[in-house]
Design an enzyme around this catalytic site. Sequence first.
Site, PDB file in Angstrom:
ATOM      1  N   GLY A   1      -6.855  20.935  44.110  1.00  0.00           N
ATOM      2  CA  GLY A   1      -6.987  21.344  42.711  1.00  0.00           C
ATOM      3  C   GLY A   1      -5.699  21.302  41.906  1.00  0.00           C
TER       4      GLY A   1
ATOM      5  N   ARG B   1     -11.676  15.793  55.015  1.00  0.00           N
ATOM      6  CA  ARG B   1     -10.301  16.126  55.371  1.00  0.00           C
ATOM      7  C   ARG B   1     -10.347  17.219  56.428  1.00  0.00           C
ATOM      8  NH1 ARG B   1      -9.136  18.889  49.542  1.00  0.00           N
ATOM      9  NH2 ARG B   1     -10.608  20.579  49.776  1.00  0.00           N
TER      10      ARG B   1
ATOM     11  N   CYS C   1      17.734  37.693  73.330  1.00  0.00           N
ATOM     12  CA  CYS C   1      17.009  38.935  73.046  1.00  0.00           C
ATOM     13  C   CYS C   1      17.224  39.426  71.615  1.00  0.00           C
ATOM     14  CB  CYS C   1      17.377  40.020  74.055  1.00  0.00           C
ATOM     15  SG  CYS C   1      19.101  40.508  73.977  1.00  0.00           S
TER      16      CYS C   1
ATOM     17  N   GLU D   1      27.110  37.893  72.464  1.00  0.00           N
ATOM     18  CA  GLU D   1      26.754  38.142  71.070  1.00  0.00           C
ATOM     19  C   GLU D   1      27.973  38.124  70.153  1.00  0.00           C
ATOM     20  OE1 GLU D   1      24.690  41.918  70.824  1.00  0.00           O
ATOM     21  OE2 GLU D   1      25.899  42.810  72.401  1.00  0.00           O
TER      22      GLU D   1
ATOM     23  N   HIS E   1     -11.839  28.326  45.020  1.00  0.00           N
ATOM     24  CA  HIS E   1     -10.388  28.205  45.134  1.00  0.00           C
ATOM     25  C   HIS E   1      -9.790  29.397  45.880  1.00  0.00           C
ATOM     26  CE1 HIS E   1      -6.252  28.640  43.566  1.00  0.00           C
ATOM     27  NE2 HIS E   1      -6.235  27.339  43.750  1.00  0.00           N
TER      28      HIS E   1
ATOM     29  N   ARG F   1      -9.464   9.783  40.810  1.00  0.00           N
ATOM     30  CA  ARG F   1      -8.998  11.016  41.472  1.00  0.00           C
ATOM     31  C   ARG F   1      -7.610  10.851  42.069  1.00  0.00           C
ATOM     32  NH1 ARG F   1     -13.569  14.253  43.291  1.00  0.00           N
ATOM     33  NH2 ARG F   1     -15.499  13.222  42.712  1.00  0.00           N
TER      34      ARG F   1
ATOM     35  N   GLY G   1      22.622  37.812  72.321  1.00  0.00           N
ATOM     36  CA  GLY G   1      22.256  38.791  71.284  1.00  0.00           C
ATOM     37  C   GLY G   1      22.504  38.123  69.943  1.00  0.00           C
ATOM     38  N   THR G   2      21.483  37.441  69.478  1.00  0.00           N
ATOM     39  CA  THR G   2      21.692  36.602  68.287  1.00  0.00           C
ATOM     40  C   THR G   2      21.773  37.414  66.999  1.00  0.00           C
ATOM     41  OG1 THR G   2      19.333  36.176  68.457  1.00  0.00           O
ATOM     42  CG2 THR G   2      20.833  34.412  69.167  1.00  0.00           C
ATOM     43  N   ASN G   3      21.407  38.702  67.056  1.00  0.00           N
ATOM     44  CA  ASN G   3      21.589  39.528  65.846  1.00  0.00           C
ATOM     45  C   ASN G   3      23.082  39.686  65.585  1.00  0.00           C
ATOM     46  OD1 ASN G   3      18.830  39.877  65.997  1.00  0.00           O
ATOM     47  ND2 ASN G   3      18.978  41.842  67.052  1.00  0.00           N
ATOM     48  N   ASP G   4      23.794  40.140  66.613  1.00  0.00           N
ATOM     49  CA  ASP G   4      25.232  40.300  66.435  1.00  0.00           C
ATOM     50  C   ASP G   4      25.933  38.954  66.337  1.00  0.00           C
ATOM     51  OD1 ASP G   4      26.075  43.019  66.207  1.00  0.00           O
ATOM     52  OD2 ASP G   4      25.173  43.338  68.175  1.00  0.00           O
TER      53      ASP G   4
ATOM     54  N   LYS H   1      -6.988  11.490  50.855  1.00  0.00           N
ATOM     55  CA  LYS H   1      -8.345  11.169  50.392  1.00  0.00           C
ATOM     56  C   LYS H   1      -8.633   9.676  50.542  1.00  0.00           C
ATOM     57  CE  LYS H   1      -9.890  13.373  46.881  1.00  0.00           C
ATOM     58  NZ  LYS H   1      -9.408  13.835  45.583  1.00  0.00           N
TER      59      LYS H   1
ATOM     60  N   MET I   1      -3.809  18.583  41.080  1.00  0.00           N
ATOM     61  CA  MET I   1      -3.641  17.429  40.183  1.00  0.00           C
ATOM     62  C   MET I   1      -4.959  17.149  39.467  1.00  0.00           C
ATOM     63  SD  MET I   1      -1.148  15.009  42.426  1.00  0.00           S
ATOM     64  CE  MET I   1      -1.889  15.278  44.009  1.00  0.00           C
TER      65      MET I   1
ATOM     66  N   SER J   1      22.503  37.114  78.313  1.00  0.00           N
ATOM     67  CA  SER J   1      21.442  37.191  77.306  1.00  0.00           C
ATOM     68  C   SER J   1      22.097  37.106  75.932  1.00  0.00           C
ATOM     69  CB  SER J   1      20.664  38.503  77.444  1.00  0.00           C
ATOM     70  OG  SER J   1      19.647  38.542  76.478  1.00  0.00           O
TER      71      SER J   1
ATOM     72  N   ARG K   1      16.985  48.867  74.937  1.00  0.00           N
ATOM     73  CA  ARG K   1      18.168  49.435  74.255  1.00  0.00           C
ATOM     74  C   ARG K   1      18.199  50.921  74.596  1.00  0.00           C
ATOM     75  NH1 ARG K   1      16.161  45.762  69.877  1.00  0.00           N
ATOM     76  NH2 ARG K   1      17.913  44.538  69.098  1.00  0.00           N
TER      77      ARG K   1
ATOM     78  N   TYR L   1      14.624  32.225  79.478  1.00  0.00           N
ATOM     79  CA  TYR L   1      13.555  33.033  78.879  1.00  0.00           C
ATOM     80  C   TYR L   1      13.900  33.424  77.455  1.00  0.00           C
ATOM     81  CZ  TYR L   1      16.473  37.183  79.758  1.00  0.00           C
ATOM     82  OH  TYR L   1      17.481  38.098  79.757  1.00  0.00           O
TER      83      TYR L   1
ATOM     84  N   ARG M   1      20.047  47.675  79.109  1.00  0.00           N
ATOM     85  CA  ARG M   1      21.355  47.505  78.478  1.00  0.00           C
ATOM     86  C   ARG M   1      22.047  48.858  78.373  1.00  0.00           C
ATOM     87  NH1 ARG M   1      21.870  45.518  72.413  1.00  0.00           N
ATOM     88  NH2 ARG M   1      21.441  47.712  72.027  1.00  0.00           N
TER      89      ARG M   1
HETATM   90  C1  PEP Z   1      21.606  41.481  69.274  1.00  0.00           C
HETATM   91  O1  PEP Z   1      22.692  41.747  68.785  1.00  0.00           O
HETATM   92  O2  PEP Z   1      21.020  40.414  69.084  1.00  0.00           O
HETATM   93  C2  PEP Z   1      20.917  42.475  70.101  1.00  0.00           C
HETATM   94  C3  PEP Z   1      19.788  42.148  70.705  1.00  0.00           C
HETATM   95  O3  PEP Z   1      21.430  43.715  70.143  1.00  0.00           O
HETATM   96  P1  PEP Z   1      21.326  44.797  68.976  1.00  0.00           P
HETATM   97  O4  PEP Z   1      20.336  44.279  67.988  1.00  0.00           O
HETATM   98  O5  PEP Z   1      20.916  46.039  69.618  1.00  0.00           O
HETATM   99  O6  PEP Z   1      22.720  44.811  68.470  1.00  0.00           O
HETATM  100 MG    MG Z   2      23.783  43.373  69.637  1.00  0.00          MG
END
Ligand code: PEP
Ligand code: MG
Length: 891
Positions: free
Chosen positions: A109, A356, A847, A762, A472, A100, A783-786, A30, A111, A781, A578, A867, A634
């Site tokens: 709002g 603002r 992925c 992964e 608000h 103010r 596999g960041t989940n595993d 302000k 303070m 690729s 998958r 990618y 896969r």
């Molecule tokens: C992973 O593990 O990131 C993955 C893409 O494979 P899934 O989720 O099928 O294990």
């Molecule tokens: Mg996996």
Amino acid sequence: MADQTPKWVYSFGGGAADGSAADKDRLGGKGAHLAEMSRIELNVPAGFTISTDVCAAYYEQGRSLPEELKPMVDEALEKMAAIAGAHFGDVEHPLLVSVRSGARASMPGMMDTVLNLGLNDKTVEGLARRTGDRRFAYDTYRRFIQMYADVVLGLDHGLFEDILENYKALKGFELDPQLQAENWVEIIGAYKALVAKEFGMPFPQDLREQLWGAISAVFGSWQNARAIAYRRLHDIPDDWGTAVTVQTMVFGNKGDQSATGVVFTRNPSTGENALFGEYLLNAQGEDVVAGLRTPQPLTEKQSAANGNGKASLEALMPEAFAELKASCAALEKHFRDLQDIEFTIEEGKLFMLQTRSGKRSTQAALKIAVDMAEEGIISKQEAVASLDPARLDQLLHPTLDPNAEMTVLAKGLPASPGAASGEIVFDADEAVHMKAQGHTVILARIETSPEDVQGMHAAVGVITTRGGMTSHAAVVARGMGRPCVAGAAAAHIDLERETLEAGGAVMHKGDIVTIDGSSGKLIKGRVTMRQPDLSPDFATLMEWADGFRRMDVRANADTPADARHARDFGAEGIGLCRTEHMFFQENRIVAMREMILAETKESRRAALAELLPAQRQDFIELFEIMAGQPVTIRLFDPPLHEFLPSEEDAIVDVAEAMGVGVAQLKRRIAVLSEFNPMLGQRGARLLVTYPEIVDMQARAVFEAAIEAGAELHDRVRPEIMVPLVATKRELDIVKERILVTARAVEEERGTSLAFQVGSMVELPRACLMAGEIAESAEFFSFGTNDLTQTTFGLSRDDAGRFLGEYADKGIINHDPFMTLDAAVGELMEIGVTRARAVRPDLKIGICGEHGGDPQTIVFCEKIGLSYVSCSPYRVPVARLAAAQAALKSQL
Ligand code: PEP
Ligand code: MG
């Protein structure tokens, strides 16, 4: 020595200022913008800002103001007086000020504020003489006492309201404007008596004491409970502190040529390039923000659209309006963004009180970014960078199906777009509580206040029965991206009984309602929803984003329907199909189970032969839909528990299909059951031990590639990916089977195939051994989940139970399955470096779920991935995030 004294006080006004927009850290948003408005010679009431450094000093000194501040404030008051032509404490020509808060980040709002400061029993008479309006002077004095008592002395403002209401009832008044000066004098007497009784001291008559009290209170409000809660929610650091701005009061409540209002330089809901705002005639600024009186539309256009017959400012005060319009244009050009402006008109003269960057719906953000770039106000890069990718999600969310049957209970203002259904609740804490228990709730309030913010966040939508488009509820919901209907006056909320009565129905807590924040409707029950049509602006912005992007964006798609969505959202290929998911459907799962449960190679081959045609057909469709774009297939990676039948009916079906007894099948299921299927015979391990699966899948891929290629008159080059690889040898074994099948198919069909065999990465071991694996893999690729599961040693299926508590206890600051953890990232970086040392041009993607997370995408850009691949609905988010990441990396 003078030059060692820190600069704590920054004056502004009269076309000049000590500070500027660049001083946000010291002056708060302000203060910095008031200084900037002064510099560009807009009509800003003179004042000064006390810097956030003083806030730090205030807390360091146990909540007291440093003595050295006093002479600086005195000097600034003198400057202000010279510009305003009135003096603080002058009985003949008193200067009134507002005090103010204003932090670096906007905390609307949260303070405290004190208005009309500078009045006591003597100066109020001066104000009366000066303005020739005793009624106004004493009304102002009583407003001041009430606000000061509330904010500085800590007395409940409800007590003052009660005095006023009782007085009006006793004397037969209905509305405040009917009260005369004598009435206000009597009320002030009662107010002062209340202060003396509750506070134990008379209301302060010393104006310096008032000023110090107000400045202290505003600094003190940085640590009030709602400000703290708001900071937590918006990641605002506690040590930023607030600045305090003291500014000459101007009065929007000096009769019918006075007004106060809020204006957005463009429509914050739709993004339309037209002024959009509200004002109240003969009122003070707080009245607009509080939403207690229904404001009037600012422009003729709005007035026509509302159709409620209320006169616009444009019609009532054309000259002041024209000046406002010009000031808005100047401000938007200067700040190069949508502005949210507070103004006051005092007896026909326009004053700018605040500007603002305006909060806006995602739809509006998109349109404004594209329009401003096309108008030449910002560059295309800035337009792309201005949009929060996570918010794009909202554009892709459902809206009401216009053909759906619905019972509309009430209509309010379309305050924040989008539709949502849920159980109605009437209390913010209850909303938080119910959400934690897994309910989806709509928060219904008469009006919201900052105390409701967490409840609004927990709810999927918000409805209020009072307040306007700048109330608000409207502003906060829009910022959060929650659908909101504001001011649905035909609905009656009974907070005690927890009911909402409207359109002849009574909705009780827990009943399902739907709100549509785009049309302002409150609807009984659930309503079918539809995917929105994306505006042309969406396509334009995405096209610009694509031009700045380095990484490709692919989609995870398992079925032809997914693939179509992916393509429609602009995916440049499939990064993960998958294949086991292709067999989830009821008519296919039995064959899949037969294959898994087969006791001999022959019976497994027989079951696989049954799967082959369906699998091939799916691949043909995928290749045709993606028409020449890369498709990564896969090989099977079924955690066995997801496919082994557990229910009696299912077991009987499979036994029948396999021609074995139920008891025998149960024994087989017992043999195959694993203690920890996520870490069991999945992925490469399954493929190495049951290589006939590879034969079938590779054949399906190759035959489909030939057929689709003939159809498309273009060669299809599939990418076959091996999951859960830990060692090069596993990959080599599977790859060899694929190559054998390829040669067989080539021979049978008399043609040559083009394809690649790659590896998912992964497992931590795969990251560390990436150099070796890259000798065999033609692409990677992540596999960041595993990889997250195995880096943390945290089961993907069970972590949900305790991750919430981990977040509460500060052990993690985000869910590592949503946003990439730093250690997982480091493993990826090691993998990339080691693999590219062997194959410099190796194509590497991601992925896992993280592939659609904007923060993770920035990291992927940094480590040079080729990618990202994510679910189809997140493809636009990823396209934008990848473009922003590329732009950021060029800085
Ligand atoms: C992973 O593990 O990131 C993955 C893409 O494979 P899934 O989720 O099928 O294990
Ligand atoms: Mg996996």
